[in-house]
Design a protein around this motif. Structure first.
Motif, PDB file in Angstrom:
ATOM      1  N   CYS A   1       9.914  11.068   5.600  1.00 17.81           N
ATOM      2  CA  CYS A   1       9.546   9.205   5.407  1.00 17.81           C
ATOM      3  C   CYS A   1       8.356   9.898   4.415  1.00 17.81           C
ATOM      4  CB  CYS A   1       9.272   9.655   6.671  1.00 17.81           C
ATOM      5  SG  CYS A   1      10.734   8.592   7.632  1.00 17.81           S
TER       6      CYS A   1
ATOM      7  N   SER B   1       8.516   7.683   0.658  1.00 14.57           N
ATOM      8  CA  SER B   1       7.085   6.868   0.926  1.00 14.57           C
ATOM      9  C   SER B   1       6.377   6.489  -0.154  1.00 14.57           C
ATOM     10  CB  SER B   1       6.569   6.642   2.199  1.00 14.57           C
ATOM     11  OG  SER B   1       5.662   7.971   2.291  1.00 14.57           O
TER      12      SER B   1
ATOM     13  N   GLY C   1       8.654   5.622  -3.265  1.00 16.48           N
ATOM     14  CA  GLY C   1       8.985   4.438  -2.909  1.00 16.48           C
ATOM     15  C   GLY C   1       7.495   3.590  -3.943  1.00 16.48           C
ATOM     16  N   LEU C   2       6.379   4.370  -3.870  1.00  9.51           N
ATOM     17  CA  LEU C   2       5.230   3.463  -3.881  1.00  9.51           C
ATOM     18  C   LEU C   2       5.824   3.761  -5.963  1.00  9.51           C
ATOM     19  CD1 LEU C   2       2.692   1.616  -3.286  1.00  9.51           C
ATOM     20  CD2 LEU C   2       2.189   4.339  -2.613  1.00  9.51           C
TER      21      LEU C   2
ATOM     22  N   ASP D   1       7.740   1.394  -7.130  1.00 10.75           N
ATOM     23  CA  ASP D   1       7.685   0.272  -6.963  1.00 10.75           C
ATOM     24  C   ASP D   1       6.152   0.256  -8.271  1.00 10.75           C
ATOM     25  OD1 ASP D   1       7.502  -1.198  -4.269  1.00 10.75           O
ATOM     26  OD2 ASP D   1       9.294  -0.735  -5.501  1.00 10.75           O
TER      27      ASP D   1
ATOM     28  N   PHE E   1      -4.272   6.277  -1.273  1.00 11.57           N
ATOM     29  CA  PHE E   1      -4.265   5.018  -0.372  1.00 11.57           C
ATOM     30  C   PHE E   1      -3.063   4.789   1.003  1.00 11.57           C
ATOM     31  CE2 PHE E   1      -6.328   1.275   1.411  1.00 11.57           C
ATOM     32  CZ  PHE E   1      -4.801   0.475   1.987  1.00 11.57           C
ATOM     33  N   LEU E   2      -1.903   5.328   0.306  1.00 11.39           N
ATOM     34  CA  LEU E   2      -0.521   5.633   0.787  1.00 11.39           C
ATOM     35  C   LEU E   2      -0.782   6.041   2.217  1.00 11.39           C
ATOM     36  CD1 LEU E   2       1.667   4.295   2.474  1.00 11.39           C
ATOM     37  CD2 LEU E   2       2.840   5.250   0.223  1.00 11.39           C
TER      38      LEU E   2
ATOM     39  N   LEU F   1      -3.280   6.455   5.215  1.00  5.92           N
ATOM     40  CA  LEU F   1      -2.312   5.238   6.096  1.00  5.92           C
ATOM     41  C   LEU F   1      -2.163   6.235   7.061  1.00  5.92           C
ATOM     42  CD1 LEU F   1      -1.826   1.898   4.470  1.00  5.92           C
ATOM     43  CD2 LEU F   1      -3.870   2.884   6.080  1.00  5.92           C
TER      44      LEU F   1
ATOM     45  N   ASP G   1      -3.357   9.195   8.213  1.00  9.82           N
ATOM     46  CA  ASP G   1      -4.313   8.739   9.973  1.00  9.82           C
ATOM     47  C   ASP G   1      -3.649   8.524  10.833  1.00  9.82           C
ATOM     48  OD1 ASP G   1      -6.238   5.553   8.149  1.00  9.82           O
ATOM     49  OD2 ASP G   1      -6.559   7.563   8.926  1.00  9.82           O
ATOM     50  N   GLY G   2      -1.421   7.817  10.819  1.00  8.52           N
ATOM     51  CA  GLY G   2      -0.762   8.020  11.462  1.00  8.52           C
ATOM     52  C   GLY G   2      -0.767   8.691  12.303  1.00  8.52           C
TER      53      GLY G   2
ATOM     54  N   ARG H   1      -7.456  -2.381  13.552  1.00  4.18           N
ATOM     55  CA  ARG H   1      -8.308  -2.104  12.989  1.00  4.18           C
ATOM     56  C   ARG H   1      -8.778  -3.491  11.892  1.00  4.18           C
ATOM     57  NH1 ARG H   1      -8.885   2.694   9.788  1.00  4.18           N
ATOM     58  NH2 ARG H   1      -6.686   3.484  10.449  1.00  4.18           N
TER      59      ARG H   1
ATOM     60  N   ASP I   1      -7.824  -4.566   0.830  1.00  8.98           N
ATOM     61  CA  ASP I   1      -7.445  -3.833   1.618  1.00  8.98           C
ATOM     62  C   ASP I   1      -5.693  -4.754   2.178  1.00  8.98           C
ATOM     63  OD1 ASP I   1      -9.834  -1.348   2.824  1.00  8.98           O
ATOM     64  OD2 ASP I   1      -8.710  -1.396   0.891  1.00  8.98           O
TER      65      ASP I   1
ATOM     66  N   LEU J   1      -3.400  -4.296  -0.231  1.00 11.09           N
ATOM     67  CA  LEU J   1      -3.003  -3.757  -0.949  1.00 11.09           C
ATOM     68  C   LEU J   1      -2.419  -2.416   0.593  1.00 11.09           C
ATOM     69  CD1 LEU J   1      -3.281  -1.788  -2.850  1.00 11.09           C
ATOM     70  CD2 LEU J   1      -5.929  -0.700  -1.951  1.00 11.09           C
ATOM     71  N   MET J   2      -2.612  -2.724   1.594  1.00 13.99           N
ATOM     72  CA  MET J   2      -1.878  -2.564   2.507  1.00 13.99           C
ATOM     73  C   MET J   2      -0.479  -2.908   3.057  1.00 13.99           C
ATOM     74  SD  MET J   2      -4.721  -1.759   5.336  1.00 13.99           S
ATOM     75  CE  MET J   2      -3.143  -2.603   6.829  1.00 13.99           C
TER      76      MET J   2
ATOM     77  N   PHE K   1       1.188  -4.147   0.414  1.00 18.26           N
ATOM     78  CA  PHE K   1       2.487  -3.752  -0.886  1.00 18.26           C
ATOM     79  C   PHE K   1       2.573  -2.082  -0.702  1.00 18.26           C
ATOM     80  CE2 PHE K   1       3.262  -3.485  -5.039  1.00 18.26           C
ATOM     81  CZ  PHE K   1       3.138  -1.960  -5.425  1.00 18.26           C
ATOM     82  N   CYS K   2       1.542  -1.491  -0.049  1.00 23.66           N
ATOM     83  CA  CYS K   2       2.055   0.308   0.354  1.00 23.66           C
ATOM     84  C   CYS K   2       3.018  -0.292   1.366  1.00 23.66           C
ATOM     85  CB  CYS K   2       0.663   0.913   0.846  1.00 23.66           C
ATOM     86  SG  CYS K   2      -0.098   1.089  -0.791  1.00 23.66           S
TER      87      CYS K   2
ATOM     88  N   SER L   1       6.443  -0.909  -0.277  1.00 23.11           N
ATOM     89  CA  SER L   1       6.905   0.180  -1.495  1.00 23.11           C
ATOM     90  C   SER L   1       7.527   0.799  -0.570  1.00 23.11           C
ATOM     91  CB  SER L   1       5.517   0.520  -1.975  1.00 23.11           C
ATOM     92  OG  SER L   1       5.388  -0.418  -2.515  1.00 23.11           O
ATOM     93  N   SER L   2       6.560   1.627   0.725  1.00 23.84           N
ATOM     94  CA  SER L   2       6.781   2.484   1.199  1.00 23.84           C
ATOM     95  C   SER L   2       8.472   2.794   2.000  1.00 23.84           C
ATOM     96  CB  SER L   2       5.852   2.811   2.262  1.00 23.84           C
ATOM     97  OG  SER L   2       5.585   2.072   3.325  1.00 23.84           O
TER      98      SER L   2
ATOM     99  N   PHE M   1      10.730   4.263  12.380  1.00 24.31           N
ATOM    100  CA  PHE M   1       9.998   5.461  12.257  1.00 24.31           C
ATOM    101  C   PHE M   1       9.516   5.563  11.520  1.00 24.31           C
ATOM    102  CE2 PHE M   1       9.148  10.023  13.670  1.00 24.31           C
ATOM    103  CZ  PHE M   1       9.135  10.662  12.375  1.00 24.31           C
ATOM    104  N   LEU M   2       9.386   5.132  10.124  1.00 22.46           N
ATOM    105  CA  LEU M   2       7.913   4.865   9.722  1.00 22.46           C
ATOM    106  C   LEU M   2       7.507   4.184  10.181  1.00 22.46           C
ATOM    107  CD1 LEU M   2       6.504   5.779   6.703  1.00 22.46           C
ATOM    108  CD2 LEU M   2       8.411   4.563   5.343  1.00 22.46           C
TER     109      LEU M   2
ATOM    110  N   LEU N   1       4.921   5.436  12.347  1.00 24.55           N
ATOM    111  CA  LEU N   1       3.787   6.211  11.448  1.00 24.55           C
ATOM    112  C   LEU N   1       2.831   5.229  10.996  1.00 24.55           C
ATOM    113  CD1 LEU N   1       5.256   9.093   9.815  1.00 24.55           C
ATOM    114  CD2 LEU N   1       4.569   8.716  12.670  1.00 24.55           C
ATOM    115  N   LEU N   2       3.165   4.117  10.509  1.00 24.37           N
ATOM    116  CA  LEU N   2       2.328   3.443   9.553  1.00 24.37           C
ATOM    117  C   LEU N   2       1.146   2.700  10.375  1.00 24.37           C
ATOM    118  CD1 LEU N   2       4.264   2.283   6.528  1.00 24.37           C
ATOM    119  CD2 LEU N   2       2.387   3.471   5.968  1.00 24.37           C
TER     120      LEU N   2
ATOM    121  N   ASP O   1       0.627   3.473  13.810  1.00 24.57           N
ATOM    122  CA  ASP O   1      -0.035   3.967  14.115  1.00 24.57           C
ATOM    123  C   ASP O   1      -1.502   4.676  13.529  1.00 24.57           C
ATOM    124  OD1 ASP O   1       2.148   6.266  16.317  1.00 24.57           O
ATOM    125  OD2 ASP O   1       0.782   4.270  16.384  1.00 24.57           O
ATOM    126  N   GLY O   2      -1.250   4.203  11.970  1.00 24.89           N
ATOM    127  CA  GLY O   2      -2.261   4.831  11.340  1.00 24.89           C
ATOM    128  C   GLY O   2      -3.321   3.168  10.960  1.00 24.89           C
ATOM    129  N   ILE O   3      -2.874   2.483  11.279  1.00 24.38           N
ATOM    130  CA  ILE O   3      -4.461   1.302  11.476  1.00 24.38           C
ATOM    131  C   ILE O   3      -4.512   0.601  12.934  1.00 24.38           C
ATOM    132  CG2 ILE O   3      -3.185   0.546   9.190  1.00 24.38           C
ATOM    133  CD1 ILE O   3      -1.351  -1.776  10.376  1.00 24.38           C
TER     134      ILE O   3
END
Lengths: 198, 198
Positions: A160, A164, A167-168, A171, A187-188, A191, A194-195, B147, B153, B156-157, B159-160, B163-164, B187-188, B191-192, B194-196
DNA sequence: AATAGAACAATATCGTATTTTGGTCTAATA
DNA sequence: TATTAGACCAAAATACGATATTGTTCTATT
């Protein structure tokens, strides 16, 4: 000290590499490659089974080089988090330099989207990418940076993570924003890190 | 109570929709569409400027419907986290049903990878997707689930994130694992998230 | 006002001839 | 004997002219 065979063989390959970069596989003829090497076609067939094999050797060589560079730079980073970022930066920087490898990856995406799945190179390439990422995860678990995951989840996560990033990239190509590519890849990745961190 | 015009207009559109789904834009002729509606070609040109406009109206209608469905299902979920998962599930489920919209998205990826960037539909479509995701983020910040991020951001988030998801879809197509698509998309997303989250 | 059908120019397709290409093979050369 | 060139070949690609198809316009009809 390389034998005469090896020197000529490499001369053929490096000439072909340049031609494939410039014209692609289909537009580069065996005659072109022979001329570039300063030899006749027959000589090429003495050293290689076919045009396809010349191309294959070039791709495998670029892939080998790519993963050596990637592995080396990743191994120098002290933390798992840094390893992941170094992975992204190095991958981005170096893959573009290996034009034929890069082009083959893109071509296989296009083929797949056309409903024609051959995957001559991409499957193994992606597996190697995911393996490196997975090993970074495992390192991060050992150092205590990341949470503990099952082996199955690590495989899934590696897949994954890489998807991702792919994919970025796509895009960004689509939206013609190549100059922002690296910052967004990072940046991705932040993130995603952080997860999974503790 | 619809006027006669609107009834016929929608008859033309629904017939064309079926034909485009089956044969695609280029292989569907104006004659085909006229026959399907039980009218002559001239009648089509009374109601629509061109074949291209018929297609455009169909795509815009499918897009409108898609985002209405998406927005509605997201608005019913109580937490931002659930909204994101509902977003993924609904998006996956419903987009595939809107064949012409889906095909146009894939076609534009292929064109872009061919170095030919037209983006008739994809840019606006992606912007709408990202806007929904961004608003879910904002909701999650208000509820205290996520958060706090700057507006930049958040863009950007969004978009990311999308894209992912796109990358995962493409990789699953490439590896012919469509049956695992939804679980991996979720699943992905987990994860994302969890990152935020806080 | 709504519709059909003929006409038109541009585009696509098709069949055929010709050229190109990857690969094979034999003879020549070092 | 190992290496190499060059002729040859069948398949694939390309070029080209003829023909058909297609999206659109326009005029006449309902």
């Amino acid at each position: 000290m390389k034998s005469k065979d090896e020197i000529l063989r490499e001369r053929i390959l490096s000439g072909a590499d340049r031609l494939f970069q410039k014209y692609g596989l289909s537009k580069t003829t065996v005659e072109d490659i022979a001329r570039e090497a300063g030899k006749g076609k027959s000589t090429l067939y003495y050293y290689f089974k076919s045009k396809e094999e010349i191309f294959d050797v070039i791709i495998q060589n670029e892939k080998k080089l790519f993963f050596e560079i990637l592995q080396e730079s990743v191994s120098k980073a002290p933390t798992a988090k840094e390893k992941l970022h170094v992975f992204i930066i190095t991958r981005f920087t170096r893959l573009k330099e290996l034009t034929n490898l890069y082009n083959v990856m893109i071509d296989e995406v296009k083929e797949a989207l056309d409903g024609c799945v051959t995957l001559r190179y991409r499957k193994q390439y992606e597996q190697k990418e995911a393996n490196i990422v997975k090993s970074i995860f495992q390192y991060g678990i050992v150092t205590g940076e990341f949470r503990v995951f099952s082996d199955e989840d690590l495989d899934l996560m590696a897949f994954c993570f890489m998807s991702s990033q792919h994919g970025l990239e796509i895009d960004m190509i689509i939206h013609n924003k190549l100059d922002e590519m690296l910052s967004r890849l990072n940046f991705l990745m932040s993130l995603l890190i952080d997860g999974i961190k503790k």
